[in-house]
Design a protein around this motif. Structure first.
Motif, short mmCIF file in Angstrom:
data_model
loop_
_atom_site.label_atom_id
_atom_site.label_comp_id
_atom_site.label_asym_id
_atom_site.label_seq_id
_atom_site.Cartn_x
_atom_site.Cartn_y
_atom_site.Cartn_z
N PHE A 50 10.57 3.04 -3.33
CA PHE A 50 10.22 1.64 -3.09
C PHE A 50 11.43 0.74 -3.30
CE2 PHE A 50 6.29 3.39 -5.12
CZ PHE A 50 5.49 3.38 -3.99
N PHE A 86 12.18 -3.66 -3.08
CA PHE A 86 11.51 -4.97 -2.98
C PHE A 86 12.54 -6.05 -2.67
CE2 PHE A 86 9.17 -2.30 -5.91
CZ PHE A 86 7.88 -2.39 -5.42
N TRP A 109 -2.24 -0.77 -4.14
CA TRP A 109 -0.94 -1.05 -3.52
C TRP A 109 -1.05 -0.74 -2.01
CZ3 TRP A 109 3.29 -3.46 -5.32
CH2 TRP A 109 3.47 -3.54 -6.71
N ASP A 140 0.81 0.52 0.15
CA ASP A 140 1.36 1.78 0.67
C ASP A 140 0.36 2.93 0.56
OD1 ASP A 140 2.42 1.16 -2.18
OD2 ASP A 140 2.40 3.35 -2.11
N PHE A 181 9.18 2.91 1.29
CA PHE A 181 8.60 1.62 1.68
C PHE A 181 9.53 0.50 1.26
CE2 PHE A 181 5.21 4.62 1.00
CZ PHE A 181 4.48 4.49 2.18
N TRP A 182 9.84 -0.36 2.20
CA TRP A 182 10.64 -1.54 1.91
C TRP A 182 9.70 -2.73 1.92
CZ3 TRP A 182 12.18 2.74 4.52
CH2 TRP A 182 13.36 3.35 4.07
N PHE A 183 9.44 -3.26 0.73
CA PHE A 183 8.53 -4.39 0.58
C PHE A 183 9.30 -5.71 0.69
CE2 PHE A 183 4.32 -3.07 -1.05
CZ PHE A 183 4.53 -1.71 -1.22
N GLN A 188 6.26 -8.45 -3.02
CA GLN A 188 5.65 -7.17 -3.44
C GLN A 188 4.31 -6.92 -2.76
OE1 GLN A 188 5.51 -7.15 -7.74
NE2 GLN A 188 7.72 -7.03 -7.93
N GLN A 221 3.86 -7.44 1.15
CA GLN A 221 4.02 -7.07 2.55
C GLN A 221 5.01 -5.92 2.69
OE1 GLN A 221 5.51 -10.26 4.96
NE2 GLN A 221 5.14 -9.10 6.84
N ILE A 222 4.63 -4.88 3.46
CA ILE A 222 5.56 -3.79 3.75
C ILE A 222 6.30 -4.14 5.03
CG2 ILE A 222 5.74 -1.35 4.37
CD1 ILE A 222 3.20 -0.88 2.66
N ARG A 244 9.03 -2.25 6.26
CA ARG A 244 9.49 -1.03 6.93
C ARG A 244 8.99 0.15 6.14
NH1 ARG A 244 14.73 1.56 7.42
NH2 ARG A 244 15.69 0.20 5.88
N GLN A 245 8.71 1.23 6.83
CA GLN A 245 8.15 2.38 6.12
C GLN A 245 8.51 3.68 6.83
OE1 GLN A 245 3.99 3.35 7.29
NE2 GLN A 245 3.89 1.16 7.67
#
Ligand code: 6OG
Length: 162
Positions: free
Chosen positions: A77, A79, A122, A124, A142-144, A148, A150-151, A153-154
């Motif tokens: 993760f 953020f 969460w 994800d 996961f790039w939030f 903390q 909205q995602i 990119r995943q």
């Protein structure tokens, strides 16, 4: 990314009288992820292995001892622009010793493993939970956003051996 924290996350399984798979989640009462249902876990401390850290956190947060942990997945993760990344090692356990209790950190509850409260977890989790149900190991990132929530990119991939 300059630094990372190693975390654990354990999902305890059981079955009900009808053979349905149940999973123990805890409602986080304080700290990171407060107000969300999640598995049990936390930071691995210096001098302990990841599995030792996972067992300790399960005991601290739910009151039960788990001997055998099955590696299920690794989550990464980030953020916003925070230079701290989180590497979270996910395990499952099919047996435990002792009685589940509410603790200062968690309010535990058994859930139908196929009907989890994803709206209060969460964001994800819904993206990799099927791998757990199918016993397929996974690696995901996961790039939030900084909020903390909205995602942005995943990536979620099945892997052969963790
Ligand atoms: P303490 O602050 O309680 O450790 N955790 C996450 N779990 C999920 N499912 N999704 C996330 O998406 C998470 N970020 C952290 C790891 C925090 C606990 O919360 C988990 C630990 O079990 C961002 O020490």
């Amino acid at each position: 990314m300059s630094t990372k924290k190693i975390l654990t996350l354990v999902f305890l399984f059981s079955t009900d009288a009808a053979g349905k798979r149940l999973v123990l989640l805890g409602m986080k009462k304080r700290g990171f992820g407060v107000g969300l249902w999640n598995g049990f876990g936390g930071k691995v401390e210096p001098g302990e292995t990841i599995e030792q850290g996972a067992r300790r956190e399960v005991e601290e947060e739910s009151g039960v001892h788990v001997e055998t942990l099955h590696p299920a997945g690794v989550l990464w993760f980030e953020f916003g622009t925070d230079p701290m990344g989180l590497e979270c090692h996910v395990f499952t356990a099919n047996a435990h010793e002792g009685t589940v209790v509410e603790t200062e950190e968690m309010r535990p509850q058994w859930w139908d493993a196929e009907a989890l409260p994803f709206d209060s977890m969460w964001p994800d989790d819904i993206l990799w939970w099927d791998h757990i149900l199918k016993r397929q190991q996974f690696a995901a990132a996961f790039w939030f956003a900084a909020d903390q929530k909205q995602i942005l990119r995943q990536a979620v991939n099945a892997v052969d051996v963790l």
